[in-house]
Design a protein around this motif. Sequence first.
Motif, short mmCIF file in Angstrom:
data_model
loop_
_atom_site.label_atom_id
_atom_site.label_comp_id
_atom_site.label_asym_id
_atom_site.label_seq_id
_atom_site.Cartn_x
_atom_site.Cartn_y
_atom_site.Cartn_z
N SER A 23 -61.49 -39.41 -32.33
CA SER A 23 -61.50 -39.09 -30.91
C SER A 23 -60.33 -38.16 -30.55
O SER A 23 -60.49 -37.18 -29.82
CB SER A 23 -61.44 -40.38 -30.10
OG SER A 23 -61.43 -40.11 -28.73
N LEU A 24 -59.15 -38.46 -31.08
CA LEU A 24 -57.96 -37.64 -30.82
C LEU A 24 -58.13 -36.23 -31.36
O LEU A 24 -57.92 -35.25 -30.63
CB LEU A 24 -56.74 -38.31 -31.46
CG LEU A 24 -55.42 -37.53 -31.44
CD1 LEU A 24 -54.95 -37.28 -30.00
CD2 LEU A 24 -54.36 -38.28 -32.23
N TYR A 25 -58.53 -36.11 -32.60
CA TYR A 25 -58.69 -34.78 -33.21
C TYR A 25 -59.84 -34.01 -32.57
O TYR A 25 -59.75 -32.80 -32.40
CB TYR A 25 -58.86 -34.90 -34.73
CG TYR A 25 -57.54 -35.03 -35.44
CD1 TYR A 25 -56.92 -33.93 -36.01
CD2 TYR A 25 -56.89 -36.25 -35.53
CE1 TYR A 25 -55.70 -34.03 -36.65
CE2 TYR A 25 -55.66 -36.38 -36.17
CZ TYR A 25 -55.07 -35.26 -36.73
OH TYR A 25 -53.86 -35.36 -37.35
N ARG A 26 -60.91 -34.70 -32.19
CA ARG A 26 -62.03 -34.03 -31.53
C ARG A 26 -61.54 -33.40 -30.22
O ARG A 26 -61.88 -32.27 -29.90
CB ARG A 26 -63.18 -34.99 -31.26
CG ARG A 26 -64.40 -34.31 -30.62
CD ARG A 26 -65.56 -35.26 -30.41
NE ARG A 26 -66.01 -35.94 -31.60
CZ ARG A 26 -66.79 -35.39 -32.54
NH1 ARG A 26 -67.20 -34.15 -32.41
NH2 ARG A 26 -67.17 -36.09 -33.59
N GLU A 27 -60.72 -34.13 -29.48
CA GLU A 27 -60.22 -33.60 -28.21
C GLU A 27 -59.35 -32.36 -28.43
O GLU A 27 -59.45 -31.38 -27.70
CB GLU A 27 -59.44 -34.68 -27.45
CG GLU A 27 -59.11 -34.24 -26.05
CD GLU A 27 -58.83 -35.38 -25.09
OE1 GLU A 27 -58.23 -35.08 -24.05
OE2 GLU A 27 -59.20 -36.53 -25.37
N ILE A 28 -58.51 -32.39 -29.44
CA ILE A 28 -57.66 -31.23 -29.75
C ILE A 28 -58.53 -30.06 -30.19
O ILE A 28 -58.33 -28.92 -29.75
CB ILE A 28 -56.63 -31.59 -30.84
CG1 ILE A 28 -55.61 -32.59 -30.29
CG2 ILE A 28 -55.93 -30.33 -31.36
CD1 ILE A 28 -54.70 -33.21 -31.35
N LEU A 30 -61.70 -29.45 -29.48
CA LEU A 30 -62.43 -28.92 -28.33
C LEU A 30 -61.52 -28.08 -27.44
O LEU A 30 -61.93 -27.04 -26.91
CB LEU A 30 -63.08 -30.05 -27.53
CG LEU A 30 -64.26 -30.73 -28.22
CD1 LEU A 30 -64.72 -31.95 -27.42
CD2 LEU A 30 -65.41 -29.76 -28.43
N TYR A 31 -60.28 -28.51 -27.28
CA TYR A 31 -59.31 -27.75 -26.48
C TYR A 31 -59.06 -26.38 -27.13
O TYR A 31 -59.07 -25.35 -26.45
CB TYR A 31 -58.01 -28.56 -26.35
CG TYR A 31 -57.02 -27.93 -25.40
CD1 TYR A 31 -57.23 -27.99 -24.02
CD2 TYR A 31 -55.89 -27.29 -25.86
CE1 TYR A 31 -56.33 -27.42 -23.13
CE2 TYR A 31 -54.98 -26.71 -24.98
CZ TYR A 31 -55.22 -26.79 -23.62
OH TYR A 31 -54.32 -26.21 -22.74
N ASP A 34 -62.08 -24.19 -26.60
CA ASP A 34 -62.14 -23.67 -25.23
C ASP A 34 -61.21 -22.47 -25.04
O ASP A 34 -61.48 -21.60 -24.21
CB ASP A 34 -61.78 -24.76 -24.21
CG ASP A 34 -62.89 -25.80 -24.06
OD1 ASP A 34 -64.02 -25.56 -24.53
OD2 ASP A 34 -62.59 -26.88 -23.49
N PHE A 146 -52.51 -40.49 -29.18
CA PHE A 146 -52.93 -40.07 -27.84
C PHE A 146 -51.72 -39.88 -26.92
O PHE A 146 -51.80 -39.11 -25.98
CB PHE A 146 -53.92 -41.06 -27.24
CG PHE A 146 -55.34 -40.76 -27.61
CD1 PHE A 146 -56.04 -39.72 -27.00
CD2 PHE A 146 -55.98 -41.49 -28.59
CE1 PHE A 146 -57.34 -39.42 -27.34
CE2 PHE A 146 -57.29 -41.20 -28.95
CZ PHE A 146 -57.97 -40.17 -28.33
N LEU A 149 -50.83 -36.27 -26.96
CA LEU A 149 -51.89 -35.33 -26.62
C LEU A 149 -51.52 -34.37 -25.49
O LEU A 149 -51.74 -33.16 -25.61
CB LEU A 149 -53.18 -36.07 -26.30
CG LEU A 149 -54.41 -35.20 -26.09
CD1 LEU A 149 -54.71 -34.35 -27.32
CD2 LEU A 149 -55.62 -36.08 -25.75
N LYS A 153 -51.29 -30.35 -26.07
CA LYS A 153 -52.10 -29.38 -25.31
C LYS A 153 -51.22 -28.39 -24.56
O LYS A 153 -51.52 -27.19 -24.52
CB LYS A 153 -53.02 -30.12 -24.33
CG LYS A 153 -54.21 -30.78 -24.98
CD LYS A 153 -55.08 -31.43 -23.92
CE LYS A 153 -56.37 -31.96 -24.48
NZ LYS A 153 -57.22 -32.55 -23.43
#
Length: 171
Positions: A23-28, A30-31, A34, A146, A149, A153
């Motif tokens: 979940s943590l790596y997926r969020e990074i 995706l960022y 983007d 997290f 995070l 970012k």
Amino acid sequence: MKTKKQKELIDSFLLMLGAENESLYREIILYLSDLGYNPKKDRSNISFKHNLHNKQIVKIGIRGKKDPLPFFALRFSGCKGYSQRFVDVVHAATNKFPNRTPKCLDKECDYCAGDPDTHVYTHTFPDGKKKSHCGAYALEILAITFEDLAEIKRLIQEEHDYLLKHEVSTV
């Protein structure tokens, strides 16, 4: 991700992680996506670069075969005002890699654009002594969580802005 191959590359990496790290790596990831960064296989790691400047901003991967752990490295040399955690990362890098002193400070390298003082990692020791590390490298940040995070970012965004300002060719 832009291509099927890039999606497969990321999915295969994420499959090796536990639920929380996934979940943590997926969020990074995706960022980064983007912001226009594309994943690319880089030996046993995945490197993220932008088409406008082709400089690596993040590198991820898996370390160890017996007890595999995720690996995360971030280029944040153009950033200022980061937390003690990231100060410690710079300190560790200057000690671990003493031969990666920035040659641009002596005008022996022009790989990075902009004033060298704005894109070199520098650590000041309690006695006032300073050590520097080449800013072209993404530095490993151990055991990200997290809690890291928001700062990760922010540093990605700040480095991205720096790279777009100084590294994008106007030709």
